[in-house]
Write an enzyme that holds these catalytic residues in place. Structure first.
Site, PDB file in Angstrom:
ATOM      1  N   GLU A   1      -4.785 -19.821  14.368  1.00  0.00           N
ATOM      2  CA  GLU A   1      -3.448 -19.233  14.439  1.00  0.00           C
ATOM      3  C   GLU A   1      -2.855 -19.016  13.049  1.00  0.00           C
ATOM      4  O   GLU A   1      -2.014 -18.138  12.855  1.00  0.00           O
ATOM      5  CB  GLU A   1      -2.499 -20.136  15.228  1.00  0.00           C
ATOM      6  CG  GLU A   1      -2.774 -20.151  16.720  1.00  0.00           C
ATOM      7  CD  GLU A   1      -1.788 -21.020  17.456  1.00  0.00           C
ATOM      8  OE1 GLU A   1      -1.032 -20.482  18.295  1.00  0.00           O
ATOM      9  OE2 GLU A   1      -1.750 -22.240  17.197  1.00  0.00           O
TER      10      GLU A   1
ATOM     11  N   TYR B   1      25.551  -7.860  11.092  1.00  0.00           N
ATOM     12  CA  TYR B   1      24.362  -8.016  11.941  1.00  0.00           C
ATOM     13  C   TYR B   1      23.073  -7.796  11.157  1.00  0.00           C
ATOM     14  O   TYR B   1      22.101  -8.530  11.329  1.00  0.00           O
ATOM     15  CB  TYR B   1      24.374  -7.016  13.111  1.00  0.00           C
ATOM     16  CG  TYR B   1      25.652  -6.966  13.896  1.00  0.00           C
ATOM     17  CD1 TYR B   1      26.075  -8.065  14.630  1.00  0.00           C
ATOM     18  CD2 TYR B   1      26.421  -5.810  13.923  1.00  0.00           C
ATOM     19  CE1 TYR B   1      27.239  -8.012  15.367  1.00  0.00           C
ATOM     20  CE2 TYR B   1      27.594  -5.750  14.660  1.00  0.00           C
ATOM     21  CZ  TYR B   1      27.993  -6.858  15.379  1.00  0.00           C
ATOM     22  OH  TYR B   1      29.148  -6.806  16.112  1.00  0.00           O
TER      23      TYR B   1
ATOM     24  N   GLU C   1       9.565 -25.107  16.696  1.00  0.00           N
ATOM     25  CA  GLU C   1      10.708 -26.010  16.556  1.00  0.00           C
ATOM     26  C   GLU C   1      11.213 -26.067  15.114  1.00  0.00           C
ATOM     27  O   GLU C   1      12.415 -25.984  14.865  1.00  0.00           O
ATOM     28  CB  GLU C   1      10.332 -27.422  17.039  1.00  0.00           C
ATOM     29  CG  GLU C   1      10.132 -27.531  18.532  1.00  0.00           C
ATOM     30  CD  GLU C   1       8.755 -27.079  19.041  1.00  0.00           C
ATOM     31  OE1 GLU C   1       8.480 -27.302  20.228  1.00  0.00           O
ATOM     32  OE2 GLU C   1       7.959 -26.507  18.273  1.00  0.00           O
TER      33      GLU C   1
ATOM     34  N   LYS D   1       7.416 -16.836  21.801  1.00  0.00           N
ATOM     35  CA  LYS D   1       6.083 -16.495  21.298  1.00  0.00           C
ATOM     36  C   LYS D   1       5.284 -15.917  22.470  1.00  0.00           C
ATOM     37  O   LYS D   1       4.628 -16.638  23.214  1.00  0.00           O
ATOM     38  CB  LYS D   1       5.428 -17.756  20.728  1.00  0.00           C
ATOM     39  CG  LYS D   1       4.113 -17.536  20.023  1.00  0.00           C
ATOM     40  CD  LYS D   1       3.650 -18.888  19.435  1.00  0.00           C
ATOM     41  CE  LYS D   1       2.297 -18.802  18.810  1.00  0.00           C
ATOM     42  NZ  LYS D   1       1.836 -20.127  18.346  1.00  0.00           N
TER      43      LYS D   1
END
Length: 121
Positions: free
Chosen positions: A21, A53, A73, A98
């Site tokens: 990954e 924004y 996290e 994800k």
């Protein structure tokens, strides 16, 4: 307190706990809310009186693409801390997804909320 939000912000990033990954980019999806008092901007019509924004999206992109992350996290926490500091907001909610990370599951992710959301007059 008013809320400014960004929905479905998509950013390609290197994130994951496995070695393979850390060698590929995946698309991440973000929903972001920030507390803001928008009354001054409502009357002035000036971007400087509210949360920009595009500046929020750029801040998130900078964090996500700066370096690989192992966990969603820790990435979400870094984003929350940065947005609160950079934009002076007392409260933020980050939803980070994800897609395709787990076979048979459309999306996995985390949602965190930091700070205090006060009520307005």
């Amino acid at each position: 307190m008013d809320r400014i939000y960004l929905r479905d912000l998509e950013i390609d990033a290197v994130v994951g706990v496995y070695d393979w990954e850390q060698r590929i980019q995946r698309r991440l999806r973000f929903d972001i809310e920030l507390a803001a008092d928008t009354r001054i901007a409502a009357y002035s019509g000036e971007i400087g009186d509210t949360v920009d924004y595009e500046a929020v999206a750029n801040a998130v992109r900078a964090i996500v693409t700066r370096e690989p992350h192992a966990l969603l996290e820790s990435l979400a926490e870094e984003i929350a801390e940065t947005l609160m500091a950079q934009f002076g907001t007392p409260w933020v909610r980050i939803k980070l997804g994800k897609p395709g990370a787990v076979p048979g599951v459309r999306e996995v992710g985390i949602e965190i909320e930091r700070g205090t959301l006060a009520t307005s007059d």
